[in-house]
Design an enzyme around this catalytic site. Structure first.
Site, PDB file in Angstrom:
ATOM      1  N   ASP A  31       0.777  -1.365  -0.017  1.00 10.25           N
ATOM      2  CA  ASP A  31       0.107   0.236  -0.152  1.00 10.25           C
ATOM      3  C   ASP A  31       0.606   0.909  -0.347  1.00 10.25           C
ATOM      4  OD1 ASP A  31      -1.452   1.843   0.798  1.00 10.25           O
ATOM      5  OD2 ASP A  31      -3.146   0.764   1.298  1.00 10.25           O
ATOM      6  N   ASN A  32       0.713   2.740  -0.868  1.00 10.45           N
ATOM      7  CA  ASN A  32       1.444   3.932  -0.885  1.00 10.45           C
ATOM      8  C   ASN A  32       0.819   4.431   0.345  1.00 10.45           C
ATOM      9  OD1 ASN A  32      -1.456   4.112  -2.027  1.00 10.45           O
ATOM     10  ND2 ASN A  32       0.244   4.880  -4.050  1.00 10.45           N
ATOM     11  N   SER A 124     -17.546  -2.381  -8.031  1.00  8.36           N
ATOM     12  CA  SER A 124     -18.853  -2.549  -7.691  1.00  8.36           C
ATOM     13  C   SER A 124     -19.948  -1.906  -8.899  1.00  8.36           C
ATOM     14  CB  SER A 124     -17.690   0.086  -7.339  1.00  8.36           C
ATOM     15  OG  SER A 124     -18.663   0.300  -7.716  1.00  8.36           O
ATOM     16  N   THR A 126     -20.853   0.269  -9.021  1.00 17.72           N
ATOM     17  CA  THR A 126     -22.313   1.217 -10.168  1.00 17.72           C
ATOM     18  C   THR A 126     -21.956   0.681 -11.439  1.00 17.72           C
ATOM     19  OG1 THR A 126     -20.220   2.716 -10.453  1.00 17.72           O
ATOM     20  CG2 THR A 126     -19.031   2.197 -10.043  1.00 17.72           C
ATOM     21  N   TYR A 148     -14.141   7.218 -12.705  1.00 17.70           N
ATOM     22  CA  TYR A 148     -14.144   5.773 -11.548  1.00 17.70           C
ATOM     23  C   TYR A 148     -14.792   4.758 -12.225  1.00 17.70           C
ATOM     24  CZ  TYR A 148     -15.037   2.843  -7.720  1.00 17.70           C
ATOM     25  OH  TYR A 148     -15.475   1.996  -6.289  1.00 17.70           O
ATOM     26  N   LYS A 152     -13.758   0.961 -13.344  1.00 17.13           N
ATOM     27  CA  LYS A 152     -13.684  -0.723 -12.737  1.00 17.13           C
ATOM     28  C   LYS A 152     -14.566  -1.386 -13.976  1.00 17.13           C
ATOM     29  CE  LYS A 152     -13.320   0.060  -9.293  1.00 17.13           C
ATOM     30  NZ  LYS A 152     -11.997  -0.426  -8.143  1.00 17.13           N
ATOM     31  N   LEU A 199     -22.778   8.763   2.330  1.00 16.72           N
ATOM     32  CA  LEU A 199     -24.160   8.939   3.726  1.00 16.72           C
ATOM     33  C   LEU A 199     -23.892   8.186   5.131  1.00 16.72           C
ATOM     34  CD1 LEU A 199     -26.830   9.317   4.286  1.00 16.72           C
ATOM     35  CD2 LEU A 199     -27.243   7.372   3.938  1.00 16.72           C
ATOM     36  N   ASP A 292     -26.881  10.029  -9.206  1.00 16.12           N
ATOM     37  CA  ASP A 292     -26.928   9.455  -8.384  1.00 16.12           C
ATOM     38  C   ASP A 292     -28.696   8.687  -9.099  1.00 16.12           C
ATOM     39  OD1 ASP A 292     -25.793   9.274  -6.025  1.00 16.12           O
ATOM     40  OD2 ASP A 292     -27.228  10.936  -4.782  1.00 16.12           O
TER      41      ASP A 292
HETATM   42  P1  NAD Z   1      -9.286   2.797   0.731  1.00 16.27           P
HETATM   43  O1  NAD Z   1      -9.057   4.534  -0.282  1.00 16.27           O
HETATM   44  O2  NAD Z   1      -9.999   2.835   2.411  1.00 16.27           O
HETATM   45  O3  NAD Z   1      -7.542   2.013   0.324  1.00 16.27           O
HETATM   46  C1  NAD Z   1      -7.435   1.589  -1.119  1.00 16.27           C
HETATM   47  C2  NAD Z   1      -6.255   2.021  -0.727  1.00 16.27           C
HETATM   48  O4  NAD Z   1      -5.363   1.541  -1.605  1.00 16.27           O
HETATM   49  C3  NAD Z   1      -5.341   3.182   0.274  1.00 16.27           C
HETATM   50  O5  NAD Z   1      -4.902   2.746   1.357  1.00 16.27           O
HETATM   51  C4  NAD Z   1      -4.375   3.638  -0.900  1.00 16.27           C
HETATM   52  O6  NAD Z   1      -3.202   4.240   0.074  1.00 16.27           O
HETATM   53  C5  NAD Z   1      -3.751   2.652  -1.664  1.00 16.27           C
HETATM   54  N1  NAD Z   1      -3.763   2.784  -2.736  1.00 16.27           N
HETATM   55  C6  NAD Z   1      -4.299   3.395  -3.905  1.00 16.27           C
HETATM   56  N2  NAD Z   1      -3.873   3.182  -4.953  1.00 16.27           N
HETATM   57  C7  NAD Z   1      -2.397   3.211  -4.702  1.00 16.27           C
HETATM   58  C8  NAD Z   1      -1.168   2.609  -4.999  1.00 16.27           C
HETATM   59  N3  NAD Z   1      -1.580   3.373  -6.693  1.00 16.27           N
HETATM   60  N4  NAD Z   1      -0.569   1.943  -4.767  1.00 16.27           N
HETATM   61  C9  NAD Z   1      -0.631   0.989  -3.545  1.00 16.27           C
HETATM   62  N5  NAD Z   1      -1.652   1.262  -2.341  1.00 16.27           N
HETATM   63  C10 NAD Z   1      -2.208   2.565  -3.616  1.00 16.27           C
HETATM   64  O7  NAD Z   1     -10.768   2.285  -0.301  1.00 16.27           O
HETATM   65  P2  NAD Z   1     -11.567   1.037   0.070  1.00 16.27           P
HETATM   66  O8  NAD Z   1     -13.221   1.910   0.319  1.00 16.27           O
HETATM   67  O9  NAD Z   1     -11.299   0.412   0.755  1.00 16.27           O
HETATM   68  O10 NAD Z   1     -11.783   0.533  -1.701  1.00 16.27           O
HETATM   69  C11 NAD Z   1     -11.255  -0.382  -1.823  1.00 16.27           C
HETATM   70  C12 NAD Z   1     -11.528  -1.297  -2.970  1.00 16.27           C
HETATM   71  O11 NAD Z   1     -13.028  -1.040  -3.572  1.00 16.27           O
HETATM   72  C13 NAD Z   1     -11.239   0.287  -3.730  1.00 16.27           C
HETATM   73  O12 NAD Z   1     -10.352  -0.562  -5.349  1.00 16.27           O
HETATM   74  C14 NAD Z   1     -12.454   0.337  -4.259  1.00 16.27           C
HETATM   75  O13 NAD Z   1     -12.448   1.098  -5.688  1.00 16.27           O
HETATM   76  C15 NAD Z   1     -13.054  -0.493  -3.907  1.00 16.27           C
HETATM   77  N6  NAD Z   1     -14.020  -0.379  -3.982  1.00 16.27           N
HETATM   78  C16 NAD Z   1     -14.983   0.711  -2.760  1.00 16.27           C
HETATM   79  C17 NAD Z   1     -16.344   1.365  -2.642  1.00 16.27           C
HETATM   80  C18 NAD Z   1     -16.970   1.946  -0.737  1.00 16.27           C
HETATM   81  O14 NAD Z   1     -17.907   2.444  -0.906  1.00 16.27           O
HETATM   82  N7  NAD Z   1     -15.915   1.610  -0.501  1.00 16.27           N
HETATM   83  C19 NAD Z   1     -17.214   0.382  -2.954  1.00 16.27           C
HETATM   84  C20 NAD Z   1     -17.254  -0.336  -4.735  1.00 16.27           C
HETATM   85  C21 NAD Z   1     -16.005  -0.557  -4.341  1.00 16.27           C
HETATM   86  N1  UFG Z   2     -26.605  10.465   0.689  1.00 10.54           N
HETATM   87  C1  UFG Z   2     -27.092  11.475   0.878  1.00 10.54           C
HETATM   88  N2  UFG Z   2     -26.424  12.878   1.144  1.00 10.54           N
HETATM   89  C2  UFG Z   2     -25.619  12.735   1.870  1.00 10.54           C
HETATM   90  C3  UFG Z   2     -24.493  10.964   1.072  1.00 10.54           C
HETATM   91  C4  UFG Z   2     -25.224  10.746   0.391  1.00 10.54           C
HETATM   92  O1  UFG Z   2     -28.524  11.657   1.184  1.00 10.54           O
HETATM   93  O2  UFG Z   2     -24.506  13.398   2.268  1.00 10.54           O
HETATM   94  C5  UFG Z   2     -27.983   9.743  -0.565  1.00 10.54           C
HETATM   95  C6  UFG Z   2     -27.041   9.792  -1.462  1.00 10.54           C
HETATM   96  O3  UFG Z   2     -28.458  10.392  -2.625  1.00 10.54           O
HETATM   97  C7  UFG Z   2     -27.742   8.484  -2.149  1.00 10.54           C
HETATM   98  C8  UFG Z   2     -27.786   7.586  -0.899  1.00 10.54           C
HETATM   99  O4  UFG Z   2     -27.216   8.390   0.117  1.00 10.54           O
HETATM  100  O5  UFG Z   2     -29.558   7.785  -1.505  1.00 10.54           O
HETATM  101  C9  UFG Z   2     -26.146   6.720  -0.776  1.00 10.54           C
HETATM  102  O6  UFG Z   2     -25.355   7.094  -1.027  1.00 10.54           O
HETATM  103  P1  UFG Z   2     -23.435   6.817  -1.120  1.00 10.54           P
HETATM  104  O7  UFG Z   2     -22.329   8.554  -1.326  1.00 10.54           O
HETATM  105  O8  UFG Z   2     -23.009   7.308   0.377  1.00 10.54           O
HETATM  106  O9  UFG Z   2     -23.020   5.693  -2.578  1.00 10.54           O
HETATM  107  P2  UFG Z   2     -23.603   5.212  -3.481  1.00 10.54           P
HETATM  108  O10 UFG Z   2     -24.306   4.503  -3.828  1.00 10.54           O
HETATM  109  O11 UFG Z   2     -23.586   7.009  -4.554  1.00 10.54           O
HETATM  110  O12 UFG Z   2     -21.891   5.118  -4.139  1.00 10.54           O
HETATM  111  C10 UFG Z   2     -20.951   4.205  -3.407  1.00 10.54           C
HETATM  112  C11 UFG Z   2     -19.765   4.383  -3.438  1.00 10.54           C
HETATM  113  C12 UFG Z   2     -19.793   4.229  -4.868  1.00 10.54           C
HETATM  114  C13 UFG Z   2     -19.926   2.922  -5.765  1.00 10.54           C
HETATM  115  C14 UFG Z   2     -21.169   2.829  -5.229  1.00 10.54           C
HETATM  116  C15 UFG Z   2     -22.423   1.913  -5.307  1.00 10.54           C
HETATM  117  O13 UFG Z   2     -19.280   5.697  -3.351  1.00 10.54           O
HETATM  118  O14 UFG Z   2     -17.781   4.554  -5.193  1.00 10.54           O
HETATM  119  O15 UFG Z   2     -21.783   3.147  -3.665  1.00 10.54           O
HETATM  120  O16 UFG Z   2     -21.247   0.523  -5.141  1.00 10.54           O
HETATM  121  F1  UFG Z   2     -19.760   3.271  -6.471  1.00 10.54           F
END
Ligand code: NAD
Ligand code: UFG
Length: 335
Positions: A31-32, A124, A126, A148, A152, A199, A292
């Site tokens: 991890d960086n 995701s 998404t 983003y 994916k 949220l 959204d």
């Molecule tokens: P996060 O940012 O907490 O974790 C990602 C980690 O990757 C971080 O620790 C960051 O320092 C590291 N990183 C980023 N670029 C790097 C690189 N080039 N080299 C080495 N390390 C690097 O995010 P998360 O929520 O734990 O998400 C993890 C994965 O899941 C991501 O690929 C994200 O797109 C995917 N994902 C997350 C969500 C969500 O809602 N959290 C939803 C769908 C998919």
């Molecule tokens: N929302 C609010 N107020 C806020 C934040 C969010 O009303 O301050 C609402 C949004 O409109 C949505 C719901 O809460 O209806 C969830 O929103 P989030 O931003 O928590 O999550 P999303 O579903 O928009 O997106 C998340 C991740 C994306 C991922 C997606 C599907 O952020 O990266 O889930 O996995 F792609």
């Protein structure tokens, strides 16, 4: 197995590292720390009582990745490392394309070169865009509305092509729904950068008094109370889903939704949070947030059938654990 976990200091990666260690696998984290801190590694070790091998490295640097594959006998890669903010990806598309694509290409290349045949990728929900719910793995993916999401879709495609060209290669594409909550120890969880976009972190910061009130983005969606509906999943359930995916991985490409199959509206989540933690969360309804969708939840039957995995924790558990983490740790980078 000896598992390389990229992004293992981050939110989902750190919880997964714990689940892997608890399932008796060995974990090497790369991890960086661009969105996390090294303190997380010590917390993973203290929670599990096990040692983690940690490299602070950027997985977009091919030589660095190659040195890892030369030094360790790796059985599988779980690739979490990536940038994940939808809004930022619109403003800085090249950062997203280069970080998320090059990291995946480097790791895939080294897997081929060093004969590592198991690859698990963080995708995701998404990728489904605005399909009809519940989202099923077999659905046609809709064009992403932001860079983003596009990364994916593109990474899924690259890994699929690679597996087709190399029949011994096994790829697990895991499509996460909305992970929230934190480890029950209260030691690790998610700390967003600046003002949260998502949220649950917004709710916890309002509850703590760091932010004045929640803005509910729209109450005119076609849902029971008019607010957006999402499939929230406890991050520890999500972590356990990775262990199941890895342990059941066979040759070919396998796509699974990791969600609960249930939709919860914004206002339902606010109410559940208030009830679980006996704390008030002031809010106001404002206009819709651009980009959204109204409703997003998973069909989870494929993961149950093929991986023997189902989410076990409910919304109450998610709200309680998210708040416990905020109370104890709500400062600094991830954890
Ligand atoms: P996060 O940012 O907490 O974790 C990602 C980690 O990757 C971080 O620790 C960051 O320092 C590291 N990183 C980023 N670029 C790097 C690189 N080039 N080299 C080495 N390390 C690097 O995010 P998360 O929520 O734990 O998400 C993890 C994965 O899941 C991501 O690929 C994200 O797109 C995917 N994902 C997350 C969500 C969500 O809602 N959290 C939803 C769908 C998919
Ligand atoms: N929302 C609010 N107020 C806020 C934040 C969010 O009303 O301050 C609402 C949004 O409109 C949505 C719901 O809460 O209806 C969830 O929103 P989030 O931003 O928590 O999550 P999303 O579903 O928009 O997106 C998340 C991740 C994306 C991922 C997606 C599907 O952020 O990266 O889930 O996995 F792609």
């Amino acid at each position: 197995m000896n598992i390389l976990v990229t992004g293992g200091a981050g939110y989902i990666g750190s919880h997964t590292a714990i689940a892997l260690l608890e399932a008796k696998h060995s974990v090497i984290i790369a991890d960086n720390l661009c969105n996390s801190s090294s303190g997380t590694i010590r917390k993973i070790e203290s929670i599990t009582g096990k040692k983690v091998t940690f490299y602070e490295m950027d997985v977009t640097v091919e030589e660095a990745v190659e040195s890892l594959f030369k030094t360790h006998s790796i059985d599988a890669v779980i690739h979490f490392a990536g940038l994940k903010s939808v809004g930022e990806s619109v403003e800085k598309p090249l950062n997203y394309y280069s970080n998320n694509m090059i990291s995946t290409l480097n790791l895939a290349k080294m897997c081929l070169k060093y004969g590592v045949n198991r690859f698990v990728f963080s995708s995701s929900a998404t990728v489904y865009g605005d399909n009809i719910v519940p989202f099923e793995e077999s659905m046609n993916l809709l064009p992403a509305t932001n860079p983003y999401g596009e990364t994916k879709v593109m990474c899924e495609r690259i890994l699929t092509d690679l597996a087709h060209a190399n029949p011994a290669f096994s790829v697990s594409l895991l499509r996460y729904f909305n992970p929230i909550g934190a480890h029950e120890s209260g030691l690790i969880g998610e700390v967003p950068n600046g003002v949260p976009n998502n949220l649950m972190p917004y709710i916890t910061q309002v509850a703590k008094g760091k932010l004045a009130k929640l803005r509910v983005f729209g109450n005119d969606y076609p849902t029971a109370d008019g607010t957006g509906l999402r499939d929230y999943i406890h991050v520890v359930d999500l972590a356990e889903g990775h262990v199941a995916a890895l342990e059941n991985l066979i040759e070919g490409v396998h796509t699974h939704n990791l969600g609960t199959g249930n939709g919860t509206s914004v206002l339902e989540l606010v109410n559940a949070f208030e009830e679980a933690n006996r704390i008030h969360v002031p809010y106001e309804v404002v206009g819709r947030r651009p980009g959204d969708i109204a409703v997003c939840y998973a069909d989870v039957s494929k993961a149950a059938r093929e991986l023997g995995w189902k989410a076990k924790r409910n919304i109450n558990d998610m709200c309680r654990d998210a708040w416990r983490f905020e109370v104890h740790n709500g400062t600094g980078k991830t954890t």
